[in-house]
Design an enzyme around this catalytic site. Structure first.
Site, PDB file in Angstrom:
ATOM      1  N   ARG A 442      -7.814   6.126   4.337  1.00 29.31           N
ATOM      2  CA  ARG A 442      -7.938   6.089   5.796  1.00 29.31           C
ATOM      3  C   ARG A 442      -8.678   4.807   6.241  1.00 29.31           C
ATOM      4  NH1 ARG A 442     -10.776   9.653  10.540  1.00 29.31           N
ATOM      5  NH2 ARG A 442      -8.902  10.194  11.665  1.00 29.31           N
ATOM      6  N   ASP A 477     -18.061  15.092   9.153  1.00 33.48           N
ATOM      7  CA  ASP A 477     -16.703  14.902   8.643  1.00 33.48           C
ATOM      8  C   ASP A 477     -16.716  14.071   7.362  1.00 33.48           C
ATOM      9  OD1 ASP A 477     -13.954  15.045   8.611  1.00 33.48           O
ATOM     10  OD2 ASP A 477     -13.661  14.223  10.618  1.00 33.48           O
ATOM     11  N   ASN A 479     -13.461  12.032   5.424  1.00 33.92           N
ATOM     12  CA  ASN A 479     -12.012  11.941   5.573  1.00 33.92           C
ATOM     13  C   ASN A 479     -11.236  11.259   4.464  1.00 33.92           C
ATOM     14  OD1 ASN A 479     -11.081  13.186   8.079  1.00 33.92           O
ATOM     15  ND2 ASN A 479     -12.662  11.911   8.977  1.00 33.92           N
ATOM     16  N   ASP A 547      -7.146  21.133   9.676  1.00 30.93           N
ATOM     17  CA  ASP A 547      -6.691  20.316  10.799  1.00 30.93           C
ATOM     18  C   ASP A 547      -5.435  20.902  11.427  1.00 30.93           C
ATOM     19  OD1 ASP A 547      -8.606  18.460  11.202  1.00 30.93           O
ATOM     20  OD2 ASP A 547      -7.678  16.881  10.016  1.00 30.93           O
TER      21      ASP A 547
END
Ligand code: DGJ
Length: 725
Positions: A442, A477, A479, A547
Site C-alpha cells: 500500500r 490501523d 494496512n 472492510d
C-alpha cells in the site's frame, strides 16, 4: 485445582481434567477431556505394553523396546526418536541439535502466571485460578524448559506457555519454540480453522484429519486475514450442540503456526506457537525466552459450548481497561462517506446529522495529517493538514464536542510512507535487510519496532496528541503485511529475532498508551480484520471485523469470527447502499439488525438518508442501547448457522437468563421455500416468555417447536426480544 501424586499432575477445572504423567523422567500427556474423579494409576494409563511387537524401525529409548515416538508426549523434543513435529528445537554451543528433556521439579502457585512482555489472560481477586510450573532440563545442553499452565476452574479453561532459559556457559540458539503441543491417542478428528482473505475473513473450514500434517500459518507479520491463530479438533459427528470439541487459540498478533499431525499408532498431535520460519533466538547464559500464551478449551457439548467458553474468558479476563465492562459509544466513521476527500465543514455536517439520530462518537478516519490526499504519502507525519482542517484536529474535536459527540481519530502508528518527512529524516527506521529492496505494501514501509528509540518515537507522537486534544477513541490501523524482517540495530546472527522483537515493541507501545491514557477506547484494525486475535484484543476491546461492511457478507464473517471471539469484540457498522465492496443493496433494517449485535457504528453520511431511513436509524440506536448488554455480556447460541442455508439465526441469553434475543436473517428468499424452525436453547422449559407485543410462549414450545420462519423474502430480518415472566 492442581494436584500431584503417583507421578501424575491432575489439572482440574469444574468440568474438565487434564492429566500429565512423569514416566522415566519424560513428561507424557495422558488425558484431556471430561472431568475424572478416579485417581488413575500411571501404569494403567500408559498402556505401554513391553511385550508388544517392536517395530524394526523403532528407535530404542534408554535401551528399552519402546520409543518416545509411540507415546503421547507433553512437550516433545527433537533428535532422539520422536520423529513427529517437535515442540522446540535449537542448536547449542557444540552445534548439536538433539535434546533430552528430563523432569526436574515443579511448583504449584495460587493465581495466574504472566507472560513476559506479552499479553495473556489474567485472573481477578476471588477467581479460582492456579498455576503449575513444570521445570524440565535438557541434560545435553543445559537448556531449562519451564512449562506453564494456568488452570481456570470456573471458566473451564487451561492456558499454556513456555519459558526457555540457558543455564550453560555456551550460547543456545532456539530455532523453534512452540507454545504447546497436545498428543491425543486414538481419536478421530475433524480439523476446523478460520481462513479467508481481505474483506472475507474467518470462514470456518472443516476437514477430516488423515495421516500427515495439516496446518495454518502466517509469515505475514500479522496474524492476518488469511488464517486466524485459532484451530479446533472435533469429533467427526460434532455439531453446534453435541460432541467433543478441543479449541486452541494463540494470544499473539504476528507470525504463527497452528496445526495437527497424525502419525504412527494414530496419535494426533495438535501444535501452536510462533512460526519457526524465519525465527531464531540466541540465548546467552542466564537469558530467557518466553513464548506467547495458548488458550485451550474443551467442550463436550459441541462447538457452541466451546465458543461460549472462549467468549466468557475473553470478555472478562482478556480485555483490559475500563471499556471491558462499560457500554461503548455508538460511533459514526467518515471513511466510506468521504474517503480522503473531506474538510472540516463536511465532517461537521456528518457529525450534526449523526448527532440528531443519537450517535455518540465521531471518528475521523485516514487523511487528516500531512498532505494525505491519497494513500501513497505522509504516514509518519502526524501533524494535521490545515488545508482540510484549518483549526487543526484540536479545533475540530472542540466543534464535534460542542455538537454533543465525543471525538475519535484514526492512526496507523506502525507505518512510514517513503514520501514523508519522517522517512527523509530517518530512512533507517523502517524494517529492512541491508541494501536490498524495501518492498512496499500500500505504498508504505513498516517502522522498525524492534528498536526502542523507534518505539519511543511512536509513544511520543501518540502521547502528544492524546494529551493536547480531547480524544476519546483511537482507531489503530495496520494496512500491510510485513516483508524484509531485518534491523541494522542488531547483529547478523540476531536477525532471526526481529519478527518477534517487532511484536514485543508493538505490545510495549500498546501497554504504555493504554496505561497512560486509560480513558481512551482503542479499536484495532488491520485492513479490516487482518489482526483479529487475542493479542490485540487484550489492549483493544473491539476490533474492526472486516472492510466488507455489506450486511449479507457480514453474517458470514461475524459467524466465523464468533467461533472463537465474542460479539463484544466485533466492530460492526451500517454502511451505504449500494454497498461499496459488493455493490449489493439491502434494506437499512437488515444492515442494522446485522450490525446491532456487535459494537454498533455507522459509516455513511446519515444526512442524506430519507426521513424513513433516518427514523429507522434512530430506532436501531434506541434498540441497541436496550439490548447491548445481552449481546455483549450474554451467551451466544448459533441456532441456524449461515453455512449452506438461506437463513441464519442467533440467540443470545442474558447473564441472569431473563432476557432472550433471537436474531433472524433471511439471506436468500425463494418462492414457496420450506419453513425453518428456530428451536431455542437453554430456556427454562417450565417458564413463560413474553415478546414485545405481550404475546406469551412457553419455554417448552420455544425449545421443542421453535420460532417458525418462512424464508421467502430476500434480506428480511427480525430481532425478537423475549422476557421471562
Ligand atoms: C483500512 C481500514 O480497514 C479502513 O476502515 C480505513 O480505515 C482505511 N484503512 C483507511 O486507510
Amino acid at each position: 485445582m492442581i494436584t500431584f501424586g503417583n507421578n501424575l499432575f491432575h489439572l482440574k477445572t469444574k468440568d474438565t481434567s487434564y492429566v500429565i504423567g512423569i514416566f522415566e523422567g519424560k513428561l507424557l500427556n495422558l488425558y484431556w477431556g471430561k472431568a475424572i474423579k478416579c485417581v488413575p494409576d500411571l501404569e494403567d494409563m500408559l498402556a505401554v505394553d513391553y511385550t508388544r511387537t517392536f517395530s524394526s524401525t523403532d528407535i530404542m529409548w534408554n535401551g528399552k523396546k519402546m520409543s518416545t515416538n509411540d507415546l503421547t508426549m507433553e512437550y516433545s523434543e527433537y533428535g532422539r526418536g520422536d520423529f513427529r513435529t517437535p515442540a522446540f528445537y535449537g542448536v547449542d554451543g557444540e552445534f548439536t541439535t538433539a535434546s533430552d528433556l528430563k523432569f526436574d521439579s515443579y511448583e504449584i502457585i495460587d493465581g495466574k502466571y504472566k507472560v513476559e512482555g506479552m499479553p495473556s489472560v489474567y485472573a481477578e481477586e476471588g477467581d479460582k485460578v492456579s498455576t503449575l510450573k513444570i521445570h524440565l532440563l535438557d541434560v545435553y545442553s543445559g537448556l531449562k524448559v519451564t512449562l506453564l499452565y494456568g488452570v481456570y476452574e470456573d471458566f473451564n479453561v487451561i492456558t499454556r506457555a513456555v519459558i526457555f532459559e540457558n543455564t550453560a556457559d555456551k550460547p543456545y540458539r532456539l530455532n523453534k519454540a512452540l507454545s504447546m503441543t497436545v498428543d491425543f491417542d486414538s481419536k478421530e478428528f475433524d480439523f476446523i480453522h478460520l481462513s479467508g482473505v481481505w474483506a472475507r475473513e474467518r470462514k470456518p473450514q472443516r476437514t477430516y484429519v488423515k495421516s500427515g500434517t495439516m496446518q495454518v500459518e502466517s509469515i505475514r507479520g500479522t496474524s492476518s486475514h488469511i488464517h486466524n491463530p485459532f484451530i479446533a479438533l472435533v469429533s467427526p459427528e460434532t455439531n453446534e450442540e453435541y460432541g467433543e470439541a478441543y479449541g486452541f487459540n494463540l494470544v499473539y498478533s504476528g507470525n504463527f503456526v497452528a496445526g495437527v499431525q497424525k502419525e504412527d499408532y494414530d496419535i494426533t498431535r495438535a501444535f501452536m506457537g510462533i512460526n519457526p520460519i524465519g525465527f531464531s533466538w540466541i540465548l546467552e547464559k542466564g537469558e530467557t525466552f518466553s513464548t506467547p500464551e495458548a488458550v485451550l478449551v474443551y467442550s463436550n457439548n459441541g462447538l457452541g459450548e466451546m465458543s461460549r467458553k472462549f467468549h466468557k474468558l475473553y470478555r472478562t479476563r482478556l480485555c483490559i481497561g475500563v471499556y471491558r465492562d462499560i457500554k461503548r459509544p455508538v460511533l459514526i466513521n467518515n471513511w466510506e462517506a468521504t474517503y480522503f476527500d473531506f474538510n472540516e465543514e463536511k465532517i461537521l455536517d456528518i457529525t450534526k446529522s449523526a448527532a440528531e439520530l443519537g450517535v455518540e462518537l465521531m471518528v475521523l478516519d485516514d487523511g487528516w495529517f500531512g498532505k494525505r490526499d491519497q494513500e501513497d504519502c505522509s504516514l509518519g507525519d502526524w501533524t494535521p493538514d490545515t488545508r482540510k482542517l484549518p483549526n487543526g484536529v484540536k479545533g475540530l474535536a472542540e466543534k464535534v464536542n460542542n455538537e454533543g459527540l465525543k471525538f475519535g481519530l484514526w492512526f496507523e502508528p506502525e507505518m512510514v510512507s517513503p514520501d514523508s518527512n519522517l522517512y527523509r529524516e530517518h530512512p533507517d527506521w523502517c524494517l529492512h535487510q541491508g541494501g536490498r529492496d524495501r518492498t512496499l505494501g500500500r505504498s508504505q514501509l513498516v517502522l522498525d519496532l524492534s528498536r526502542p528509540e523507534v518505539c519511543d518515537y511512536v509513544k511520543g507522537f501518540m502521547s502528544e496528541i492524546l494529551s493536547t486534544v480531547n480524544i476519546s477513541y483511537i482507531k489503530w490501523d495496520m494496512n500491510r503485511y510485513i516483508t524484509e524482517f531485518g534491523s541494522p540495530a542488531f547483529s547478523g546472527e540476531k536477525q532471526g529475532e526481529i519478527a518477534h522483537r517487532y511484536m514485543l515493541g508493538l505490545y510495549d507501545i500498546m501497554e504504555y498508551l493504554t496505561a497512560n491514557f486509560p480513558h481512551v477506547l482503542f479499536e484495532g484494525c488491520s485492513g479490516g480484520g487482518g489482526r483479529f486475535d487475542p493479542g490485540i484484543l487484550y489492549y483493544m476491546p473491539q476490533i474492526w471485523t472486516s472492510d466488507d461492511s455489506d450486511g449479507l457478507e457480514r453474517i458470514d464473517i461475524q459467524y466465523g469470527t464468533s467461533l472463537c471471539y465474542p460479539y463484544s469484540a466485533m466492530g460492526a457498522h451500517v454502511s451505504a447502499v449500494p454497498n461499496h465492496q459488493v455493490f449489493r443493496t439491502t434494506p437499512i433494517k437488515f444492515r442494522g439488525d446485522v450490525a446491532i449485535c456487535g459494537q454498533l457504528g455507522y459509516e455513511l453520511n446519515l444526512g442524506i438518508l430519507s426521513d424513513k431511513e433516518k427514523e429507522a436509524v434512530k430506532e436501531q440506536i434506541k434498540t441497541y442501547h436496550k439490548l447491548a448488554d445481552v449481546f455483549h455480556n450474554g451467551d451466544l447460541y448459533r441456532i441456524i448457522t449461515p453455512e449452506n442455508s438461506d437463513v441464519a439465526v442467533n440467540q443470545f441469553i442474558s447473564e441472569d437468563e431473563n432476557t432472550v434475543i433471537v436474531c433472524v436473517y433471511v439471506m436468500r428468499g425463494r418462492p414457496n421455500n420450506a419453513y425453518k424452525y428456530a428451536k431455542l436453547k437453554n430456556l427454562d422449559l417450565s417458564a413463560v416468555y413474553v415478546d414485545e407485543n405481550g404475546k406469551e410462549y412457553s419455554g417448552e414450545f420455544l425449545s421443542r417447536f421453535g420460532i417458525k420462519i418462512h424464508p421467502d423474502r430476500d434480506y428480511a430480518s427480525k430481532i425478537i426480544v423475549l422476557k421471562k415472566k
